[in-house]
Design a protein around this motif. Structure first.
Motif, PDB file in Angstrom:
ATOM      1  N   THR A   1       0.793  -1.272   0.096  1.00 39.27           N
ATOM      2  CA  THR A   1      -0.089   0.068   0.006  1.00 39.27           C
ATOM      3  C   THR A   1       0.869   1.272  -0.133  1.00 39.27           C
ATOM      4  N   ASP A   2       2.149   1.125   0.100  1.00 44.11           N
ATOM      5  CA  ASP A   2       2.938   2.346   0.301  1.00 44.11           C
ATOM      6  C   ASP A   2       4.335   1.538   0.338  1.00 44.11           C
ATOM      7  N   THR A   3       5.329   2.687   0.502  1.00 38.91           N
ATOM      8  CA  THR A   3       6.785   2.295   0.944  1.00 38.91           C
ATOM      9  C   THR A   3       6.628   1.969   2.664  1.00 38.91           C
ATOM     10  N   ASP A   4       7.657   1.144   3.015  1.00 41.26           N
ATOM     11  CA  ASP A   4       7.978   0.871   4.283  1.00 41.26           C
ATOM     12  C   ASP A   4       6.624   0.108   4.931  1.00 41.26           C
ATOM     13  N   VAL A   5       5.865  -0.556   4.162  1.00 41.74           N
ATOM     14  CA  VAL A   5       4.851  -1.275   4.952  1.00 41.74           C
ATOM     15  C   VAL A   5       4.923  -2.806   5.184  1.00 41.74           C
ATOM     16  N   GLY A   6       6.113  -3.229   4.599  1.00 35.68           N
ATOM     17  CA  GLY A   6       6.633  -4.675   5.015  1.00 35.68           C
ATOM     18  C   GLY A   6       6.578  -5.334   3.719  1.00 35.68           C
ATOM     19  N   LYS A   7       6.564  -5.161   2.799  1.00 37.35           N
ATOM     20  CA  LYS A   7       6.796  -5.959   1.586  1.00 37.35           C
ATOM     21  C   LYS A   7       7.972  -6.873   1.696  1.00 37.35           C
ATOM     22  N   THR A   8       9.017  -6.362   2.088  1.00 32.16           N
ATOM     23  CA  THR A   8      10.283  -7.347   2.218  1.00 32.16           C
ATOM     24  C   THR A   8       9.882  -8.178   3.237  1.00 32.16           C
ATOM     25  N   GLU A   9       9.666  -7.705   4.478  1.00 30.35           N
ATOM     26  CA  GLU A   9       9.371  -8.776   5.618  1.00 30.35           C
ATOM     27  C   GLU A   9       8.449  -9.827   5.302  1.00 30.35           C
ATOM     28  N   VAL A  10       7.276  -9.730   4.690  1.00 31.80           N
ATOM     29  CA  VAL A  10       6.387 -10.554   4.441  1.00 31.80           C
ATOM     30  C   VAL A  10       7.013 -11.426   3.214  1.00 31.80           C
TER      31      VAL A  10
ATOM     32  N   MET B   1      13.743 -11.831  -6.300  1.00 27.89           N
ATOM     33  CA  MET B   1      14.336 -10.521  -7.027  1.00 27.89           C
ATOM     34  C   MET B   1      13.596  -9.587  -6.507  1.00 27.89           C
ATOM     35  N   LYS B   2      14.564  -8.188  -6.359  1.00 28.68           N
ATOM     36  CA  LYS B   2      14.161  -7.016  -6.042  1.00 28.68           C
ATOM     37  C   LYS B   2      14.719  -6.209  -7.248  1.00 28.68           C
ATOM     38  N   PRO B   3      14.091  -6.096  -8.563  1.00 30.23           N
ATOM     39  CA  PRO B   3      14.528  -5.574  -9.524  1.00 30.23           C
ATOM     40  C   PRO B   3      15.130  -4.302  -9.723  1.00 30.23           C
TER      41      PRO B   3
ATOM     42  N   GLU C   1      19.434  -3.508   1.309  1.00 30.91           N
ATOM     43  CA  GLU C   1      19.321  -4.303   2.319  1.00 30.91           C
ATOM     44  C   GLU C   1      18.076  -5.302   2.027  1.00 30.91           C
ATOM     45  N   ASP C   2      16.899  -4.650   1.289  1.00 32.85           N
ATOM     46  CA  ASP C   2      15.888  -5.572   0.741  1.00 32.85           C
ATOM     47  C   ASP C   2      16.513  -6.867  -0.045  1.00 32.85           C
ATOM     48  N   ALA C   3      17.289  -6.412  -1.070  1.00 31.34           N
ATOM     49  CA  ALA C   3      17.581  -7.199  -2.100  1.00 31.34           C
ATOM     50  C   ALA C   3      18.480  -8.328  -1.511  1.00 31.34           C
TER      51      ALA C   3
ATOM     52  N   THR D   1       8.975 -11.706  -6.855  1.00 30.69           N
ATOM     53  CA  THR D   1       9.669 -10.390  -7.207  1.00 30.69           C
ATOM     54  C   THR D   1       8.714  -9.377  -6.423  1.00 30.69           C
ATOM     55  N   GLU D   2       9.940  -8.518  -5.693  1.00 32.22           N
ATOM     56  CA  GLU D   2       9.390  -7.551  -4.738  1.00 32.22           C
ATOM     57  C   GLU D   2       9.388  -6.107  -5.638  1.00 32.22           C
ATOM     58  N   GLY D   3       8.560  -5.474  -5.467  1.00 32.35           N
ATOM     59  CA  GLY D   3       8.392  -4.137  -6.155  1.00 32.35           C
ATOM     60  C   GLY D   3       9.317  -3.196  -5.324  1.00 32.35           C
ATOM     61  N   ALA D   4       8.866  -1.801  -5.582  1.00 33.45           N
ATOM     62  CA  ALA D   4       9.602  -0.793  -5.033  1.00 33.45           C
ATOM     63  C   ALA D   4       8.402   0.370  -4.567  1.00 33.45           C
ATOM     64  N   GLY D   5       8.404   0.760  -3.307  1.00 32.97           N
ATOM     65  CA  GLY D   5       7.281   1.660  -3.090  1.00 32.97           C
ATOM     66  C   GLY D   5       5.885   1.096  -3.085  1.00 32.97           C
ATOM     67  N   GLY D   6       4.883   1.858  -3.527  1.00 36.16           N
ATOM     68  CA  GLY D   6       3.613   1.309  -3.794  1.00 36.16           C
ATOM     69  C   GLY D   6       3.405   0.731  -5.338  1.00 36.16           C
TER      70      GLY D   6
ATOM     71  N   ALA E   1      -2.056  -8.737   5.832  1.00 38.27           N
ATOM     72  CA  ALA E   1      -2.272  -7.494   6.942  1.00 38.27           C
ATOM     73  C   ALA E   1      -1.082  -7.446   7.711  1.00 38.27           C
ATOM     74  N   ASN E   2      -0.423  -6.617   7.490  1.00 32.79           N
ATOM     75  CA  ASN E   2       1.003  -6.632   8.205  1.00 32.79           C
ATOM     76  C   ASN E   2       0.992  -5.570   9.348  1.00 32.79           C
ATOM     77  N   GLN E   3       1.531  -5.608  10.107  1.00 31.09           N
ATOM     78  CA  GLN E   3       1.844  -5.091  11.443  1.00 31.09           C
ATOM     79  C   GLN E   3       3.180  -4.197  11.414  1.00 31.09           C
TER      80      GLN E   3
ATOM     81  N   VAL F   1       0.172 -10.509   9.901  1.00 34.25           N
ATOM     82  CA  VAL F   1       1.411 -10.769  10.328  1.00 34.25           C
ATOM     83  C   VAL F   1       1.563  -9.819  11.453  1.00 34.25           C
ATOM     84  N   PRO F   2       1.907 -10.260  12.570  1.00 35.47           N
ATOM     85  CA  PRO F   2       2.078  -9.281  13.708  1.00 35.47           C
ATOM     86  C   PRO F   2       3.356  -8.442  13.913  1.00 35.47           C
ATOM     87  N   TYR F   3       3.584  -7.755  14.732  1.00 33.79           N
ATOM     88  CA  TYR F   3       4.758  -7.055  14.854  1.00 33.79           C
ATOM     89  C   TYR F   3       6.070  -8.125  15.591  1.00 33.79           C
ATOM     90  N   PHE F   4       6.988  -8.265  14.849  1.00 29.25           N
ATOM     91  CA  PHE F   4       8.026  -9.069  15.392  1.00 29.25           C
ATOM     92  C   PHE F   4       9.071  -8.261  16.023  1.00 29.25           C
ATOM     93  N   SER F   5       9.427  -8.482  17.137  1.00 34.25           N
ATOM     94  CA  SER F   5      10.883  -7.664  17.905  1.00 34.25           C
ATOM     95  C   SER F   5      11.376  -8.333  18.858  1.00 34.25           C
TER      96      SER F   5
END
Ligand SMILES: Nc1ncnc2c1ncn2[C@@H]1O[C@H](COP(=O)(O)OP(=O)(O)OP(=O)(O)O)[C@@H](O)[C@H]1O
Ligand SMILES: C[C@H](N)[C@H](N)CCCCCC(=O)O
Ligand SMILES: [Mg+2]
Length: 268
Positions: free
Chosen positions: A9-18, A36-38, A81-83, A147-152, A207-209, A237-241
């Protein structure tokens, strides 16, 4: 091979985490995966010794075109880092330049970073270039290419083209990661509409936290999305820490049935 594109839905929403959690789940179930993170913006220079320069380029595009002129001082390459996380989580180990052919130093919109690139030998960011690199990985003998996008979703590539044209030409199924925060309803529903308008399949949404603070009325927001998105909710996905994070993730993964929802039943 199942070809999946992870958008958000945006950058920094957890695409890489998921994406990493999904790659871990796939590996546990016995699937061979390629990731891939082209396009990555926000990279650091990784210096390497001349003995280890195979498959690296010191241009911003990490060997984005094997026929392209190489920089004279081949002392390293740009890493994101994502790649690196995707490269490590996939079961098929690939050279960094295959995972992330387009790497830009500043953490800004990639097409703007590309325009700011002064190296005239630079390969322009385009649907054709992305497809070429993606097709090399699609030709590999893996069960899943993620394949992971970038941003939204609607990420510009250049003055004329956007990321969705690449996803459409590659005919990937899309997974939408929704960062559960105020504003996500509008972002998620617009994104689903845009994906569907191109005739692409939404394989599901997650749904990512992404932050420790759970949004007010989380359950009601989740229910609103469930009632409006026809595709399956693959996971919450819960917030993992903390120090136990990896162990918590393993326990969480064991409780998920997202692979069967993606029609990827266990191989082992
Ligand atoms: N479920 C989660 N638990 C803990 N931290 C998370 C979670 N989801 C996301 N984060 C954190 O939030 C930040 C953004 O997540 P991430 O890098 O996955 O976003 P992204 O959508 O891939 O961003 P980009 O557009 O840059 O690719 C990271 O620091 C990540 O570790
Ligand atoms: C640098 C950042 N983390 C991402 N990799 C790129 C985000 C691009 C967003 C473009 C936009 O929609 O404004
Ligand atoms: Mg990411």
């Amino acid at each position: 091979m199942r070809k999946l594109f992870i958008t958000g839905t945006d950058t920094d929403v957890g695409k890489t985490e998921v994406a990493v959690l999904l790659l871990n789940a796939l590996a546990r179930a016995g699937f061979d995966t390629v990731a891939m993170k082209p396009i990555a913006a926000g990279c650091e220079w990784r210096a390497v010794s001349s003995a280890n320069m195979q498959n690296c380029s010191s241009t911003q595009t990490n060997g984005a075109d094997s026929e392209s002129p190489r920089s004279h001082h081949q002392s390293g390459y740009w890493v994101n880092e994502d790649a690196l996380k995707l490269q490590a989580a996939a079961t098929l180990q690939l050279p960094y330049s295959k995972v992330n052919p387009f790497a830009y130093e500043p953490a800004i919109a990639p097409h703007i970073a590309a325009m700011a690139e002064k190296n005239s030998a630079e390969i322009p960011l385009s649907v054709t270039q992305l497809l070429k690199h993606w097709q090399h990985l699609a030709a590999l003998d893996a069960d899943v290419l993620l394949t992971e996008g970038a941003g939204g979703w609607q990420l510009p590539l250049n003055a004329l083209e956007d990321m969705p044209s690449f996803v459409s030409r590659a005919n990937m199924d899309v997974i939408l990661v929704v960062g559960m925060r105020l504003g996500c309803l509008n972002h998620a529903l617009l994104t689903i509409s845009a994906i569907k308008a191109l005739g692409l399949k939404v394989a599901g949404w997650v749904a990512n936290q992404a932050t420790p603070d759970v949004m007010p009325m989380y359950k009601e927001n989740l229910a609103t999305l469930r009632s409006r998105i026809a595709a399956p909710l693959l996971a919450e996905v819960p917030y993992f820490s903390g120090a136990e994070m990896e162990a918590q993730q393993q326990v969480w993964l064991e409780q998920q049935n997202w692979l069967s929802q993606l029609k990827l039943s266990a191989k082992r």
